[in-house]
Design an enzyme around this catalytic site. Structure first.
Site, mmCIF file in Angstrom:
data_model
loop_
_atom_site.group_PDB
_atom_site.id
_atom_site.type_symbol
_atom_site.label_atom_id
_atom_site.label_comp_id
_atom_site.label_asym_id
_atom_site.label_seq_id
_atom_site.Cartn_x
_atom_site.Cartn_y
_atom_site.Cartn_z
ATOM 1 N N ASP A 88 1.448 51.667 15.645
ATOM 2 C CA ASP A 88 0.763 51.705 16.937
ATOM 3 C C ASP A 88 0.217 53.097 17.198
ATOM 4 O O ASP A 88 0.697 54.079 16.622
ATOM 5 C CB ASP A 88 1.756 51.317 18.046
ATOM 6 C CG ASP A 88 1.063 50.807 19.291
ATOM 7 O OD1 ASP A 88 1.037 49.578 19.490
ATOM 8 O OD2 ASP A 88 0.533 51.636 20.060
ATOM 9 N N TYR B 258 -15.661 41.092 22.784
ATOM 10 C CA TYR B 258 -14.339 40.612 22.359
ATOM 11 C C TYR B 258 -14.461 39.274 21.642
ATOM 12 O O TYR B 258 -13.881 39.061 20.578
ATOM 13 C CB TYR B 258 -13.442 40.489 23.596
ATOM 14 C CG TYR B 258 -11.971 40.289 23.304
ATOM 15 C CD1 TYR B 258 -11.214 41.299 22.731
ATOM 16 C CD2 TYR B 258 -11.337 39.099 23.650
ATOM 17 C CE1 TYR B 258 -9.858 41.131 22.500
ATOM 18 C CE2 TYR B 258 -9.978 38.920 23.422
ATOM 19 C CZ TYR B 258 -9.241 39.941 22.846
ATOM 20 O OH TYR B 258 -7.897 39.762 22.615
ATOM 21 N N LYS C 87 -13.601 38.596 17.744
ATOM 22 C CA LYS C 87 -12.556 37.629 17.386
ATOM 23 C C LYS C 87 -13.150 36.440 16.612
ATOM 24 O O LYS C 87 -12.507 35.892 15.716
ATOM 25 C CB LYS C 87 -11.826 37.152 18.641
ATOM 26 C CG LYS C 87 -11.024 38.253 19.340
ATOM 27 C CD LYS C 87 -9.961 38.871 18.441
ATOM 28 C CE LYS C 87 -9.025 39.803 19.207
ATOM 29 N NZ LYS C 87 -7.989 40.404 18.349
#
Lengths: 168, 244
Positions: B37, B148, B152
């Site tokens: 992360d 987005y 995706k």
């Protein structure tokens, strides 16, 4: 009958290999609402190992950037938007990661735009072309009278080659 | 014993809401989880709890991606790659800033694909591997989510082609498409928007990270499922959203 008004009303944009096919189809239209046919660039086949960071950025990222720019440019003109994509990478294929990323990215963009632009009275549809497909009849239906009733649709002109397979 | 005993799982975005749930679940199934992360402290904290390894990873940075794969190589190599890192920013198409569009595509699409390229050789050598890409229900289209949903959708398409390309090497490639999930990313939504979303979910509640983690864990062990999109949305993606 081909009319000058029809061809002026329809913009064909994008750097995709299918652009010439679409231009021929549009030239034969007999009347159209103000429309844009968007034919995105789609990367050539390449194995996963060949997709360097630079290539990904240029050919996948760059292709999607160009589609965004084309859509934004055409918003003031188009009452109907049709994305024209090759069907094969939409369905998936070996050594087609980049092409599938671009075509399916555009497919999802079209789905979102069909929802978003409905309130503005703009229709957004997708034609997925198989080998040697002629989109003239479908473009006439989507861009001509009555075409305002169809939005968010994905029409595969593949002669049934994709039947029995899950579409994306 | 679990099918993930002795396996190394690299989870990007591992300190996020869904990512944390995935890390916890894969660790519970026996995997050595690398919690990767941007937030080093959060990654280390989660890793400490689950007995994994924390790692700083910026999925948009080529050097950071290589370092993550090298880190996993020391542990035995990536057996399960979970591309979970993602960022959502919405805007209407007419005003969508190109730079923001590119950044969202870089995080949600280009970075994950680059990681697959880096992880694949090790998996091919072992003739085994699992790639699980976190897509989104937005792949089906969502108002205001141009970047987005594009990213995706691209990830779903790439998943299908990669499954065909890598299947012969014993590697499966799948996607999970979460719907509305309770995470810090959705906590900031206006209450009426949040309620409207929940009202549209047949199961009657928002998803939980563990709902998504369960799907990921299943795919991490499934040897005969590839090229698929598992939609985990409480049924939100079926039916007519305008029907009473």
């Amino acid at each position: 009958m081909t009319t000058a008004a029809a061809t002026e009303a329809v913009h064909v944009v994008g750097a995709g290999a299918l652009r010439a096919v679409v231009e021929r189809a549009v030239a034969g239209l007999d009347g159209s609402a103000p429309a844009t046919c968007l034919v995105p660039y789609v990367p050539d086949r390449a194995s996963l190992a060949e997709w360097t960071d630079t290539r990904l950025s240029a050919e996948v990222g760059g292709a999607l950037d160009a589609v965004l720019a084309d859509v934004q440019h055409e918003l003031g003109h188009a009452e109907r938007i049709v994305f024209v994509l090759p069907a094969a990478p939409l369905m998936g294929g070996r050594d087609s990661m980049g092409a599938s990323a671009v075509t399916n990215g555009v497919l999802s963009m079209a789905r979102t735009l069909s929802i978003e632009l409905a309130r503005d009275g703009v229709t957004v549809n997708v034609l997925a072309l198989g080998s040697d497909a002629d989109p003239a009849a479908q473009l006439a239906a989507l861009l001509g009278p009555g075409g305002e009733q169809s939005t968010g649709q994905e029409i595969y002109l593949t002669g049934g080659s994709d039947l029995g397979r899950l579409r994306p | 014993m679990s099918g993930l005993d002795g396996k190394v799982a690299l989870v990007t975005g591992g300190a996020g809401g869904i990512g944390r749930g995935i890390c916890e679940r894969l660790a519970a199934e026996g995997a050595t989880v690398v919690v990767a992360d941007l937030d080093a402290a959060a990654a280390d904290s989660i890793a400490a709890v689950i007995g994994g390894k924390g790692l700083v990873l910026d999925v948009t940075d080529p050097a950071s991606r290589v370092a993550a794969i090298d880190f996993c190589a020391v542990l035995g190599g990536v057996d399960v790659l979970v591309n979970c890192a993602g960022v959502l920013k919405d805007a209407r198409i007419a005003t969508f800033e190109p730079a923001l569009f590119r950044r969202l595509v870089a995080i949600n699409l280009l970075g994950p694909l680059a990681l697959v390229r880096l992880a694949a050789p090790g998996m091919i050598e072992k003739r085994a591997g699992r790639v699980i890409n976190l897509a989104s229900r937005a792949w089906l289209g969502t108002f205001g989510s141009t970047a987005y949903s594009t990213a995706k959708g691209g990830l779903v398409g790439a998943t299908r082609s990669l499954a065909l390309e890598l299947g012969g090497g014993g590697i499966t490639v799948n996607a999970v498409a979460p719907g509305f999930v309770d995470t810090p990313m959705t906590d900031g939504l206006p209450p009426h928007i949040r309620q409207r979303a929940i009202d549209s979910i047949p199961i009657g509640r928002a998803g939980r990270p563990d709902d998504i983690a369960g799907a990921v864990a299943y795919l991490a062990e499934a040897p005969y499922v590839t090229g698929q999109v598992l939609v985990v949305c409480g049924g939100r993606s079926i039916g007519n959203p305008f029907a009473a």
